[in-house]
Design a protein around this motif. Structure first.
Motif, short mmCIF file in Angstrom:
data_model
loop_
_atom_site.label_atom_id
_atom_site.label_comp_id
_atom_site.label_asym_id
_atom_site.label_seq_id
_atom_site.Cartn_x
_atom_site.Cartn_y
_atom_site.Cartn_z
N GLU A 304 0.94 -1.05 -0.34
CA GLU A 304 0.12 -0.27 -0.11
C GLU A 304 0.78 1.57 0.38
O GLU A 304 0.69 1.87 -0.81
CB GLU A 304 -1.18 -0.06 1.30
N ALA A 309 -1.34 3.98 -2.08
CA ALA A 309 -2.50 2.92 -0.84
C ALA A 309 -2.39 3.59 0.43
O ALA A 309 -3.75 3.06 0.53
CB ALA A 309 -3.92 1.68 -2.14
N ARG A 311 -3.30 4.82 3.88
CA ARG A 311 -4.00 5.87 4.95
C ARG A 311 -3.20 6.49 5.80
O ARG A 311 -2.67 5.74 6.93
CB ARG A 311 -4.92 5.58 5.27
N HIS A 313 -2.05 8.99 9.08
CA HIS A 313 -3.07 10.35 9.90
C HIS A 313 -2.41 11.33 9.81
O HIS A 313 -1.69 11.03 10.90
CB HIS A 313 -3.74 9.42 10.74
N ASP A 354 2.17 10.74 9.67
CA ASP A 354 1.55 9.84 10.82
C ASP A 354 2.55 9.77 12.00
O ASP A 354 3.50 8.68 11.68
CB ASP A 354 1.18 8.54 9.85
#
Length: 470
Positions: A304, A309, A311, A313, A354
């Motif tokens: 990912e 891709a 994710r 934060h 993140d």
């Protein structure tokens, strides 16, 4: 026609040969026709200039003196000057012949001429003669007040010369056409040779010969560049396949051990009747299963991150604080092993990242550093803010990495320990690089066997507008 012959005629070589030949032959034919046209015009123009000038003179005299005066002028001129090389005929407005002269010992112009209705301008036409295949070129012009004057000259020699030129040009066109075909075939073969080499290479690869390559033609042109690029692509595909094969082997090796342990734990649990023994066997089974799940999760995270891709934060965070927290987390493990962990940061190190993923990056790097540093060694975590980037370094005095392993340590499931005897998934550094890549960061490693390793990564520093949120 056989299929082989039909395929030959449909081949690009034949089509290019035909096209090149047609272009060459057409160009040569156009040049020959242009040269002949200019030559014939130049030869004919010499005779026509004198005849046209004479006709204009006769027209002027006819305008001033009338037809009878013109006839008298012509007869006087013919008697006083040597003009017997020309045919001359004058008719009045009713078509009545007033004068009809011809060179010595030659018949005059025929009564009926092909062009018997001339205009005020000069008109030219040829009049074939049966005797000796002679050819007359005749000019005609209408006279002011009515009447027509015809003037002709024997053009046999001139037209015979031009006819010889036509024969010569036609004879030259035959070898020119053969040369065009041969040159077209050679040129087509030369142009298509690299393409044929490419086709042969693809066919060889299709049969399993992955080492087949397109031979370089040596010329600095687009086709040679295509061959080089194709070979480079094949090299990358071969390396990619080798990497995939090695990765599959490593995955099979790493999954086989926990799978075997899980199977053994299940079999042991099946034979146990004591609750404590059964519980211990099930915990072993759960541990090995967790290990396999962890490997698959990390592989998914890496994929990912590398494909964009993952994710994240993102939020403002202080890397210096995170370095201190991570060092404190591993302090106990390091002390048990006899390794000193030192933190060296100056001020805040603001980044947009993140925080959980950054903690994962630092934990993996610090875990490796402690793991491969012997007792009495030292691990140092440092961070600096410089030129708009936050740079973090994890350095150790451990066993180091061989030069042949450094280019591959970030590959998935790669381990410098070929025996794979040490516990570990071989995914930690791959995940570190993937997460940093997802944050727009880079990582570098410097290492020498026996002298330790130094991993340095950098991230863009947070901007002024992001800092108040820290």
């Amino acid at each position: 026609m056989s299929l082989k012959s039909r395929a030959l005629f449909r081949s690009t070589t034949v089509r290019l040969t035909v096209r090149y030949s047609l272009i060459f032959i057409s160009s040569a034919l156009i040049l020959f026709l242009l040269a002949y046209s200019l030559l014939s015009d130049a030869v004919r123009q010499g005779d026509r200039v004198a005849m046209a000038q004479k006709l204009r003179e006769y027209a002027s005299i006819g305008l001033k003196k009338g037809l009878s005066g013109l006839v008298d002028f012509v007869r006087t001129e013919r008697e006083n000057y040597d003009y017997d090389e020309y045919y001359l005929r004058i008719v009045d407005a009713d078509g009545k012949q007033l004068l009809n002269l011809s060179p010595s010992d030659l018949p005059p112009l025929p009564e009926k001429l092909e062009n018997d209705a001339p205009s005020a301008g000069i008109q030219w036409f040829f009049l074939p003669q049966k005797k000796d295949a002679a050819l007359l070129e005749v000019a005609s012009r209408a006279l002011p007040g009515g009447g027509v004057v015809y003037m002709g000259k024997d053009a046999s020699d001139r037209e015979r010369l031009l006819r010889q030129f036509r024969v010569i040009f036609a004879g030259i066109m035959a070898p020119v056409a053969l040369i065009g075909l041969a040159a077209g075939f050679v040129l087509a073969r030369r142009v298509l040779k690299p393409i044929q080499n490419l086709i042969d290479t693809v066919r060889a690869i299709d049969t399993g010969r992955m080492d087949a390559r397109v031979p370089a033609v040596g010329a600095d042109d687009e086709l040679n560049e295509l061959a080089l690029l194709f070979n480079a692509m094949l090299d990358k595909i071969k390396a990619l396949l080798a990497g995939m094969r090695e990765a599959l082997d490593n995955v099979a090796h790493d999954l086989r051990t926990p799978a075997t342990r899980t199977l053994a734990a299940v079999e042991v649990a099946a034979t146990k009747t004591d609750p404590d023994a059964l519980r211990e066997a099930l915990l072993d089974c759960a541990e090995e299963t967790r290990r396999m799940v962890s490997m698959l999760d990390i592989l998914m995270d890496i994929s990912e991150a590398e494909t964009g891709a993952m994710r994240l934060h993102l939020g403002p965070m202080d890397m210096a604080t995170l370095i201190g927290e991570t060092a404190e987390l591993y302090q106990y493990v390091a002390e048990e092993k006899g390794v000193a962990v030192v933190v060296d940061t100056t001020g805040r190190l603001p980044v947009m990242a993140d925080v959980d993923r950054m903690r994962q990056v630092l934990a993996n790097l610090l875990d490796n550093a402690v793991k491969y540093t012997p007792a009495g060694g030292r691990v140092e975590l440092s961070g600096r803010l410089h030129d708009g980037a936050v740079s973090v370094c994890v350095a150790d005095t451990g066993e180091g990495i061989g030069a042949e392993d450094i280019p591959r340590i970030f590959e998935r499931l790669y381990r410098a320990d070929k025996s794979r005897s040490r516990r570990g998934l071989g995914l930690g550094l791959s995940l570190v690089r993937a997460v940093l890549f997802a944050h727009g960061g880079v990582i570098d490693v410097q290492s020498r066997p026996g002298q330790g390793s130094r991993f340095t990564f950098s991230l863009p520093a947070a901007t002024e507008g992001e800092l108040p949120a820290l």
